[in-house]
Design an enzyme around this catalytic site. Structure first.
Site, PDB file in Angstrom:
ATOM      1  N   ASP A   1       0.847  -1.195   0.000  1.00 33.89           N
ATOM      2  CA  ASP A   1       0.000   0.000   0.000  1.00 33.89           C
ATOM      3  C   ASP A   1       0.882   1.245   0.000  1.00 33.89           C
ATOM      4  OD1 ASP A   1      -2.160  -1.684   0.214  1.00 33.89           O
ATOM      5  OD2 ASP A   1      -2.225  -1.545   2.410  1.00 33.89           O
ATOM      6  N   LYS A   2       0.277   2.356  -0.383  1.00 37.07           N
ATOM      7  CA  LYS A   2       1.035   3.611  -0.441  1.00 37.07           C
ATOM      8  C   LYS A   2       1.689   3.927   0.920  1.00 37.07           C
ATOM      9  CE  LYS A   2       0.391   8.438  -1.700  1.00 37.07           C
ATOM     10  NZ  LYS A   2      -0.547   9.478  -2.097  1.00 37.07           N
TER      11      LYS A   2
END
Ligand code: URA
Length: 239
Positions: free
Chosen positions: A106-107
Site C-alpha cells: 500500500d502507499k
C-alpha cells in the site's frame, strides 16, 4: 540464449537508445570480441560475447532483481501520471524498460519491495501455490493479546473473503510480526480489522528467506545476488 541485434542488446541494458547506438557504431566505438561492430543489425549472443562500448565492458544482465526499501507515500506501480512510484526512485541508469514491482505494498506501507523485469519469476513469487511467505511488522492502535495470536492461527473469514492461518508473534504492547503466504488486497490490515484493531504502521521485512537489508535507507535499493534470488522463492517459514 538466441542471437540478438547489437542495438537491441545495448538499448535493453540502458547503455544508449537505439539511435544513440547507431551513432556509437558509426564512430567505431562498439566492439564485439575485440572486433569493431560495423552495423546496428549485427547479431551476437549477449551472454557469450565480450562487448565493449568506448572501451568499457558491458556487464550483460538478462533480468534485474532489485530490493528496495520502499518509503511511505510512494506507489507500488511502474508509472503514474500524478504520483511518485517505486520505479521513479531508481536512478535513471537503472530504469530499464519493463521493470515493475512484483506485488503491491500500500502507499503507506514501507519496506521490502522487489522490482524486476522477469515476469515469470514475479509470477512464481506471487502465486499462492508457491507458498512464498512474507513477513510484516505491524503496529496497531490497541494492545494485542494471546487471543489475537490464536485468532490469526485459526484462519480468518470476513464475509466473502478468507485468509489462511497465519503466524503472529507479539513484539511489544501493540506491535507484532505477522507472516502470510497469500497477497490479498490490504490483507494484513483486513486481518487486523477482523480483530477490531487498526494498523497504524506496516513494514515488510522479509520475502521468502531474504530479509530487507537494514543498511538501506528509505528509497535506497540494491541488486540481489543469484543466491538471494533463489532464496526469495523459498517456502521456508516460521518467525
Ligand atoms: N497487507 C496490507 O494490508 N498492506 C500491504 O501493503 C501489504 C500487506
Amino acid at each position: 540464449m538466441s542471437l540478438q541485434r547489437i542495438d537491441k542488446i545495448l538499448s535493453s541494458q540502458n547503455i544508449a537508445t537505439r539511435s544513440e547506438v547507431k551513432a556509437l557504431i558509426r564512430k567505431g566505438l562498439v566492439k564485439a570480441n575485440n572486433l569493431t561492430v560495423l552495423k546496428p543489425d549485427e547479431k551476437f549472443d549477449p551472454e557469450k560475447t565480450d562487448i565493449t562500448v568506448n572501451g568499457t565492458r558491458l556487464e550483460y544482465k538478462k533480468y534485474l532483481y532489485i530490493m528496495m526499501n520502499k518509503p511511505s507515500g510512494v506507489l507500488s506501480a511502474s508509472r503514474d501520471r500524478r504520483e511518485k512510484t517505486v520505479i521513479d526512485l531508481l536512478p535513471q541508469n537503472m530504469q530499464r524498460e519493463g521493470l515493475f514491482p512484483a506485488g503491491r505494498l500500500d502507499k503507506d506501507t514501507e519496506g521490502f519491495i522487489l522490482i524486476t523485469d522477469d515476469g515469470e519469476f514475479a509470477h512464481k513469487m506471487l502465486s499462492p501455490k508457491s507458498h512464498v511467505y512474507k513477513l510484516y511488522e505491524a503496529k496497531c492502535d490497541r494492545e494485542l493479546t494471546a487471543e489475537d495470536v490464536k485468532h490469526f492461527s485459526e484462519g480468518i473469514t470476513m464475509g466473502e473473503i478468507s485468509f489462511l492461518p497465519a503466524e503472529m508473534k507479539l513484539t511489544g504492547k501493540n506491535t507484532a510480526l505477522v507472516e502470510i503466504c497469500e497477497g490479498k488486497f490490504h490483507q494484513i490490515k483486513k486481518m487486523f480489522q477482523s480483530i477490531g484493531a487498526e494498523v497504524i504502521h506496516l513494514k515488510r521485512l522479509r520475502i521468502g528467506e531474504v530479509f530487507l537489508d537494514t543498511s538501506l535507507s528509505f528509497g535506497e535499493y540494491k541488486e540481489l545476488k543469484n543466491d538471494e534470488i533463489e532464496k526469495i522463492l523459498s517456502q521456508k517459514h516460521g518467525i
